[in-house]
Write a protein that holds these residues in place. Sequence first.
Motif, PDB file in Angstrom:
ATOM      1  N   THR B 419      29.510-110.901 -12.796  1.00 42.36           N
ATOM      2  CA  THR B 419      30.377-109.904 -13.434  1.00 42.36           C
ATOM      3  C   THR B 419      31.508-110.601 -14.188  1.00 42.36           C
ATOM      4  OG1 THR B 419      29.952-108.609 -11.464  1.00 42.36           O
ATOM      5  CG2 THR B 419      31.589-107.741 -12.979  1.00 42.36           C
ATOM      6  N   TRP B 420      32.111-111.581 -13.529  1.00 42.93           N
ATOM      7  CA  TRP B 420      33.216-112.328 -14.121  1.00 42.93           C
ATOM      8  C   TRP B 420      32.761-113.047 -15.403  1.00 42.93           C
ATOM      9  CZ3 TRP B 420      34.359-117.858 -13.761  1.00 42.93           C
ATOM     10  CH2 TRP B 420      35.675-118.174 -14.066  1.00 42.93           C
ATOM     11  N   LEU B 421      31.574-113.621 -15.332  1.00 43.07           N
ATOM     12  CA  LEU B 421      31.042-114.326 -16.508  1.00 43.07           C
ATOM     13  C   LEU B 421      30.791-113.361 -17.663  1.00 43.07           C
ATOM     14  CD1 LEU B 421      28.442-116.886 -15.188  1.00 43.07           C
ATOM     15  CD2 LEU B 421      30.410-117.341 -16.599  1.00 43.07           C
ATOM     16  N   MET B 422      30.315-112.165 -17.334  1.00 44.02           N
ATOM     17  CA  MET B 422      30.061-111.166 -18.378  1.00 44.02           C
ATOM     18  C   MET B 422      31.377-110.789 -19.052  1.00 44.02           C
ATOM     19  SD  MET B 422      26.980-110.356 -18.804  1.00 44.02           S
ATOM     20  CE  MET B 422      25.891-111.597 -18.198  1.00 44.02           C
ATOM     21  N   ILE B 423      32.410-110.626 -18.244  1.00 43.14           N
ATOM     22  CA  ILE B 423      33.720-110.273 -18.808  1.00 43.14           C
ATOM     23  C   ILE B 423      34.189-111.391 -19.736  1.00 43.14           C
ATOM     24  CG2 ILE B 423      36.153-109.842 -18.229  1.00 43.14           C
ATOM     25  CD1 ILE B 423      35.077-108.519 -15.621  1.00 43.14           C
ATOM     26  N   ARG B 424      33.983-112.626 -19.322  1.00 40.98           N
ATOM     27  CA  ARG B 424      34.389-113.757 -20.171  1.00 40.98           C
ATOM     28  C   ARG B 424      33.593-113.793 -21.470  1.00 40.98           C
ATOM     29  NH1 ARG B 424      37.244-118.001 -16.649  1.00 40.98           N
ATOM     30  NH2 ARG B 424      36.389-119.761 -17.763  1.00 40.98           N
ATOM     31  N   GLN B 425      32.295-113.501 -21.367  1.00 40.28           N
ATOM     32  CA  GLN B 425      31.473-113.452 -22.580  1.00 40.28           C
ATOM     33  C   GLN B 425      32.035-112.446 -23.567  1.00 40.28           C
ATOM     34  OE1 GLN B 425      29.003-115.214 -23.466  1.00 40.28           O
ATOM     35  NE2 GLN B 425      28.189-116.152 -21.621  1.00 40.28           N
ATOM     36  N   ILE B 426      32.364-111.267 -23.041  1.00 39.73           N
ATOM     37  CA  ILE B 426      32.836-110.194 -23.917  1.00 39.73           C
ATOM     38  C   ILE B 426      34.180-110.572 -24.529  1.00 39.73           C
ATOM     39  CG2 ILE B 426      33.661-107.814 -23.914  1.00 39.73           C
ATOM     40  CD1 ILE B 426      31.439-107.363 -21.710  1.00 39.73           C
ATOM     41  N   ARG B 427      35.031-111.193 -23.730  1.00 34.11           N
ATOM     42  CA  ARG B 427      36.342-111.589 -24.242  1.00 34.11           C
ATOM     43  C   ARG B 427      36.186-112.563 -25.415  1.00 34.11           C
ATOM     44  NH1 ARG B 427      40.162-114.881 -20.589  1.00 34.11           N
ATOM     45  NH2 ARG B 427      39.507-113.474 -18.945  1.00 34.11           N
ATOM     46  N   VAL B 428      35.324-113.536 -25.234  1.00 28.25           N
ATOM     47  CA  VAL B 428      35.122-114.522 -26.299  1.00 28.25           C
ATOM     48  C   VAL B 428      34.503-113.868 -27.531  1.00 28.25           C
ATOM     49  CG1 VAL B 428      33.846-116.595 -26.931  1.00 28.25           C
ATOM     50  CG2 VAL B 428      34.972-116.446 -24.722  1.00 28.25           C
ATOM     51  N   LEU B 429      33.598-112.941 -27.296  1.00 31.48           N
ATOM     52  CA  LEU B 429      32.965-112.229 -28.403  1.00 31.48           C
ATOM     53  C   LEU B 429      34.034-111.573 -29.272  1.00 31.48           C
ATOM     54  CD1 LEU B 429      30.092-111.267 -29.371  1.00 31.48           C
ATOM     55  CD2 LEU B 429      30.566-109.168 -28.132  1.00 31.48           C
ATOM     56  N   HIS B 430      35.037-110.986 -28.627  1.00 30.61           N
ATOM     57  CA  HIS B 430      36.091-110.311 -29.394  1.00 30.61           C
ATOM     58  C   HIS B 430      36.975-111.284 -30.135  1.00 30.61           C
ATOM     59  CE1 HIS B 430      35.492-106.108 -28.620  1.00 30.61           C
ATOM     60  NE2 HIS B 430      34.870-106.534 -27.547  1.00 30.61           N
ATOM     61  N   GLU B 431      37.199-112.430 -29.529  1.00 32.63           N
ATOM     62  CA  GLU B 431      38.012-113.425 -30.230  1.00 32.63           C
ATOM     63  C   GLU B 431      37.302-113.909 -31.489  1.00 32.63           C
ATOM     64  OE1 GLU B 431      38.837-116.321 -27.247  1.00 32.63           O
ATOM     65  OE2 GLU B 431      40.227-114.978 -26.206  1.00 32.63           O
ATOM     66  N   ASN B 432      35.973-113.972 -31.408  1.00 40.84           N
ATOM     67  CA  ASN B 432      35.211-114.425 -32.576  1.00 40.84           C
ATOM     68  C   ASN B 432      35.009-113.324 -33.608  1.00 40.84           C
ATOM     69  OD1 ASN B 432      34.991-116.838 -31.318  1.00 40.84           O
ATOM     70  ND2 ASN B 432      32.935-116.455 -30.510  1.00 40.84           N
ATOM     71  N   TYR B 433      35.315-112.114 -33.217  1.00 37.82           N
ATOM     72  CA  TYR B 433      35.052-110.981 -34.101  1.00 37.82           C
ATOM     73  C   TYR B 433      36.372-110.388 -34.556  1.00 37.82           C
ATOM     74  CZ  TYR B 433      30.591-108.946 -35.301  1.00 37.82           C
ATOM     75  OH  TYR B 433      29.413-108.642 -35.930  1.00 37.82           O
ATOM     76  N   LYS B 434      37.001-111.024 -35.523  1.00 36.52           N
ATOM     77  CA  LYS B 434      38.320-110.583 -35.952  1.00 36.52           C
ATOM     78  C   LYS B 434      38.214-109.238 -36.670  1.00 36.52           C
ATOM     79  CE  LYS B 434      40.400-114.249 -34.499  1.00 36.52           C
ATOM     80  NZ  LYS B 434      40.380-114.168 -33.058  1.00 36.52           N
ATOM     81  N   PRO B 435      39.284-108.402 -36.578  1.00 39.90           N
ATOM     82  CA  PRO B 435      39.237-107.077 -37.191  1.00 39.90           C
ATOM     83  C   PRO B 435      38.903-107.118 -38.684  1.00 39.90           C
ATOM     84  CG  PRO B 435      41.177-107.290 -35.822  1.00 39.90           C
ATOM     85  CD  PRO B 435      40.521-108.629 -35.835  1.00 39.90           C
ATOM     86  N   SER B 436      39.307-108.192 -39.354  1.00 42.22           N
ATOM     87  CA  SER B 436      39.049-108.256 -40.792  1.00 42.22           C
ATOM     88  C   SER B 436      37.547-108.258 -41.097  1.00 42.22           C
ATOM     89  CB  SER B 436      39.693-109.504 -41.373  1.00 42.22           C
ATOM     90  OG  SER B 436      39.150-110.645 -40.737  1.00 42.22           O
ATOM     91  N   LEU B 437      36.768-108.751 -40.132  1.00 41.34           N
ATOM     92  CA  LEU B 437      35.321-108.827 -40.360  1.00 41.34           C
ATOM     93  C   LEU B 437      34.631-107.498 -40.106  1.00 41.34           C
ATOM     94  CD1 LEU B 437      34.559-112.201 -38.611  1.00 41.34           C
ATOM     95  CD2 LEU B 437      34.410-111.732 -41.043  1.00 41.34           C
ATOM     96  N   GLN B 438      35.376-106.578 -39.522  1.00 42.03           N
ATOM     97  CA  GLN B 438      34.716-105.353 -39.091  1.00 42.03           C
ATOM     98  C   GLN B 438      34.475-104.408 -40.260  1.00 42.03           C
ATOM     99  OE1 GLN B 438      36.743-103.535 -35.857  1.00 42.03           O
ATOM    100  NE2 GLN B 438      36.769-105.401 -34.647  1.00 42.03           N
ATOM    101  N   GLU B 439      33.296-103.808 -40.212  1.00 52.01           N
ATOM    102  CA  GLU B 439      33.007-102.765 -41.176  1.00 52.01           C
ATOM    103  C   GLU B 439      32.675-101.525 -40.348  1.00 52.01           C
ATOM    104  OE1 GLU B 439      29.062-103.369 -41.735  1.00 52.01           O
ATOM    105  OE2 GLU B 439      29.191-105.231 -40.629  1.00 52.01           O
ATOM    106  N   ALA B 440      32.996-100.392 -40.843  1.00 51.63           N
ATOM    107  CA  ALA B 440      32.799 -99.188 -40.033  1.00 51.63           C
ATOM    108  C   ALA B 440      31.322 -98.824 -39.913  1.00 51.63           C
ATOM    109  CB  ALA B 440      33.544 -98.019 -40.647  1.00 51.63           C
TER     110      ALA B 440
END
Lengths: 337, 440
Positions: B419-440
Amino acid sequence: MFEVIVLFLGVSLLFYCLFAGADFGAGILEGFSSRKFREKGQKLTYDAIGPVWEANHIWLILVVVILFMGFPKVYTTISVALHIPITAMLIGIVLRGCFFTFRHYDPIKGRSQRYYTGVFVFSSIATSLFLGIIAGAVTLGRINLETTNFIQGFISPWFNLFSFAVGIFACCIFTFLAAVYLIGEAREEDIRRIFLDQAIKSNVVTVIAGGFVFIAAQMDGLDLIELLWSHPLSAACLVLATLSLPVLWFTLIKRNVIVPRLLAGFQVSMILVAWLWMQYPVVINLTHGEDLTLHNTSAPDATLQMLGWALIVGSMLILPALFYLLKSFKWNQEQVH
Amino acid sequence: MEDLVAARLQMAISLGFHIIFACIGMVMPFLMAFSHWKWLRTSQPVYLDLTKAWSKGVAIFFATGAVSGTVLSFELGLLWPKFMEHAGPIFGMPFSWEGTAFFLEAIAIGLFLYGWKRLNKWVHWVTGVFVGISGVASGIFVVAANAWMNSPSGFEWVNGHAINIDPVAAMFNDAWFSQALHMTLAAFVSTSFAVAGIHALLLLKHPKHPLHLRAMKIALTFGAITALLQPLSGDISAKDVAQRQPAKLAAMEALFQTSQPADLIIGGLPDVDKQEVNYASHLPGFLSFLAHGDFSAEVKGLDTIPRDEWPPVVIVHIAFQVMVGAGMLLMLTGLIFLFLQWKRNPLLTHKNFLRLVALATPLGFIAVEAGWVVTEVGRQPWIMYGIMRTADSVTPMNGLVYPMITFTILYLILAVLVTWLMIRQIRVLHENYKPSLQEA
């Protein structure tokens, strides 16, 4: 069909010792590596065994399935008498399997890496040790089906000098196997030299541990030399393994990559074949009553037929896939790097 | 603690732990392959990111599932040697095929995880699909072996020994199809909704995040379709159990007296001593219909079963209610999703809908665990239904409480770590996915 099944059983056991053994050894080697080298070594270990990691461990499942379907009495006798070392081995398998993967897939490389590595190293040692202990206990003949006494029934079959000597020998030989395997995987000269160094050291320790197995056998009342001598093929295998040692040392010093790999695999195979042949057709030596052999424990013919066909058809599916896996990751490396 | 109880608990905990990882290992590859296929077709990078993110989950869950499965293959002998001595040659065949399927799965996962730049892109995609297919196949084989314990066949039992063994007949026993179908669908429902739920939760935090939005839609599509199919397989199972294991059906429904017609009892707390069910709602005649397809058919109650052959009624009844209840809720969530998706309704990204999906995260796995309690506890006191009792099969080794505690702690630690590892995966995913890259 009986012979086919016995052949698959032997081959699965051999492949488990060679492939999973090298994996176990890689874990043990990490424990003996300097901190400076550890990080590079880890990456190399991962690249070398990552793709084949899961496949290497299925050989054990095959051994278990062949035993409980084809030779149920062998499977249940080992399960009852060696409950404790099997449980210990299983905990080792679970921990090292998980922590190896956790270590690689934890995206945040911080202090947690040290704990992963610690558990990985420790459980690699425990798994190899208990695997060897189980093999030793099966040979020594202190398994007693008649007793309900806890010590006699569930402790003394495996908690003895000989079984531990075999366990330590397994740790050493797996470490040696891993070191030799990783020499060939290393792309940088300094890393290659370190594995070369570890291969030589672990080989020396393995030879000493092998000698200790014979001494421990004598002390526990098992005349291993006499037993081997009465099985000429086993004796011949051991002689061949021993004679190939100087060649191994020579080629290691000459920094040859391919020959030591082949020789290491050859030596492990010869030792295993010597042991299996010495035992055959007995699988478990008992204190009371008739020893359990492949013949007196085999399942009814209808079952053996089905098991044999499952193994033949299964291997026709698995072998090409395995070949493709190795071809993709092991034999085309030069193009990738 | 009594050795038998400790052994049963250890088996239950090992199976309960393994089954979650096995389900995820069976189904996540399909979700991953679907996203992978979308990427190969559309070249939208978001699908590649999603595929890679999911593949890390697959790797972690596969590794944990594989080793916990290895433990189970040993535990059959460690805990139930007398059962295995007789049963091994009879029901070993599905295990031997499971070994093959699992081997292929392990090879395929190696090829997929490490093959990104080395394999032809479509060959690579196929290896991912193959992980899923061989995973489902091995699941079906294992369940077929379990089904044999519920419906032992392919041998004759004479004086405590099996003769005339026919492993093929044992593998295709009467229960294999209904159990395998129910379990496979359950794996899809539970994993899909759990994945959808996690992404819905992340959408609540990061509204309209393109990766999570696509992930949730893919997972919900899989989940909704299989959740709608599940009641059909449940119906097949119910009719099958009614015929083969009347004691199990009677315990599931807490039917103490044979009735004609029999009511379907919803909820309620059975009182075994008084042989009645308190606080329950009744649907007249529905149990007769579910069990025999006829509203006025007779359904055998526990009164037709000798008292010492009753399964633990309270546990089985409650587990069954939990399974059905959770399944119904998921089916409803799936229906809402399909409707909104079909109407291209903006409510799909509405907070309340996301909350609903997020709440559904654990429901599927709760249903899976409860379903296994129904199957396994409902089989008691038999390890081989009608032939060998669980109590007669347990290993003679004493002190079984210690391995039980050890494995419980081990699995607890692993569950927390994953569970802890999954949370870390998700956290890193968000760091790599900056809001500027997001498209709706």
